[in-house]
Design a protein around this motif. Structure first.
Motif, mmCIF file in Angstrom:
data_model
loop_
_atom_site.group_PDB
_atom_site.id
_atom_site.type_symbol
_atom_site.label_atom_id
_atom_site.label_comp_id
_atom_site.label_asym_id
_atom_site.label_seq_id
_atom_site.Cartn_x
_atom_site.Cartn_y
_atom_site.Cartn_z
ATOM 1 N N LEU A 129 0.831 -1.214 0.000
ATOM 2 C CA LEU A 129 0.000 0.000 0.000
ATOM 3 C C LEU A 129 0.863 1.260 0.000
ATOM 4 C CD1 LEU A 129 -2.874 -0.876 2.502
ATOM 5 C CD2 LEU A 129 -3.100 -0.386 0.068
ATOM 6 N N ALA A 130 1.915 1.254 0.803
ATOM 7 C CA ALA A 130 2.807 2.411 0.851
ATOM 8 C C ALA A 130 3.473 2.618 -0.509
ATOM 9 C CB ALA A 130 3.852 2.222 1.941
ATOM 10 N N ARG A 135 3.754 5.582 -5.707
ATOM 11 C CA ARG A 135 3.586 5.549 -7.154
ATOM 12 C C ARG A 135 2.500 6.543 -7.583
ATOM 13 N NH1 ARG A 135 3.681 -0.950 -7.975
ATOM 14 N NH2 ARG A 135 5.922 -1.230 -7.835
ATOM 15 N N LEU A 136 1.388 6.533 -6.831
ATOM 16 C CA LEU A 136 0.293 7.451 -7.159
ATOM 17 C C LEU A 136 0.748 8.922 -7.002
ATOM 18 C CD1 LEU A 136 -2.901 5.823 -5.629
ATOM 19 C CD2 LEU A 136 -2.455 6.282 -8.039
ATOM 20 N N ALA A 137 1.467 9.174 -5.943
ATOM 21 C CA ALA A 137 1.958 10.537 -5.704
ATOM 22 C C ALA A 137 2.905 10.945 -6.829
ATOM 23 C CB ALA A 137 2.634 10.634 -4.353
ATOM 24 N N ALA A 138 3.771 10.039 -7.251
ATOM 25 C CA ALA A 138 4.721 10.337 -8.338
ATOM 26 C C ALA A 138 3.979 10.524 -9.647
ATOM 27 C CB ALA A 138 5.741 9.201 -8.457
ATOM 28 N N ARG A 139 2.956 9.761 -9.867
ATOM 29 C CA ARG A 139 2.158 9.851 -11.095
ATOM 30 C C ARG A 139 1.371 11.160 -11.134
ATOM 31 N NH1 ARG A 139 -2.496 5.629 -12.189
ATOM 32 N NH2 ARG A 139 -3.448 6.696 -13.919
ATOM 33 N N ASP A 140 0.830 11.541 -9.972
ATOM 34 C CA ASP A 140 0.072 12.786 -9.898
ATOM 35 C C ASP A 140 0.973 13.998 -10.147
ATOM 36 O OD1 ASP A 140 -2.270 11.476 -9.432
ATOM 37 O OD2 ASP A 140 -2.227 11.756 -7.261
#
Length: 142
Positions: A129-130, A135-140
């Motif tokens: 999850l972390a 990954r989501l933060a980097a993608r955003d």
């Protein structure tokens, strides 16, 4: 795990039964010793009785004295056999105790392993999850 629990329950039941059997044997031993004490005392008191009287009465007393001695000998032999049975039963109880204790240890180890495995899986999920959040933060940010 279920079979280990069943095994432990069976071993506990066996230990209880063997302990009860040992208690019964020990109780019988105490009763037998009491009986031997009474017979011995009766035999001693019979020996102290005066020997006057007819030859027939003296003969009957000697016969009773001998029969009483035979009964004491028989009960003494039974007591020796009972002591052997008690010793054997103590070994059976000890073996049953060791078996039950072993199954307790195995069950506890199994629980610990399951707990560690559960913790490891939870940690793996948290790590994943972390990683997904990173990954989501980097993608955003792109």
């Amino acid at each position: 795990m279920k079979s280990l629990s069943t095994l432990h329950r069976l071993q506990s039941h066996k230990l209880d039964n063997e302990s009860k059997a040992l208690t019964t044997l020990e109780t019988r031993s105490v009763e037998l010793q009491h009986s031997l004490d009474i017979l011995g005392q009766y035999r001693r008191e019979m020996s102290r009785l005066p020997t006057y009287g007819s030859a027939f009465a003296l003969h009957n007393r000697n016969i009773m004295h001998r029969q009483l001695g035979d009964l004491i000998d028989k009960q003494h032999e039974e007591k020796v056999a009972l002591k052997l049975s008690i010793a054997q039963q103590k070994k059976v109880v000890l073996d049953a105790f060791v078996a039950r204790k072993s199954s307790e240890i195995i069950l506890e180890r199994q629980r610990i392993r399951q707990s560690f495995e559960t913790q490891r899986q939870e940690q793996k999920i948290l790590d994943e999850l972390a990683l997904n959040q990173v990954r989501l933060a980097a993608r955003d940010k792109r």
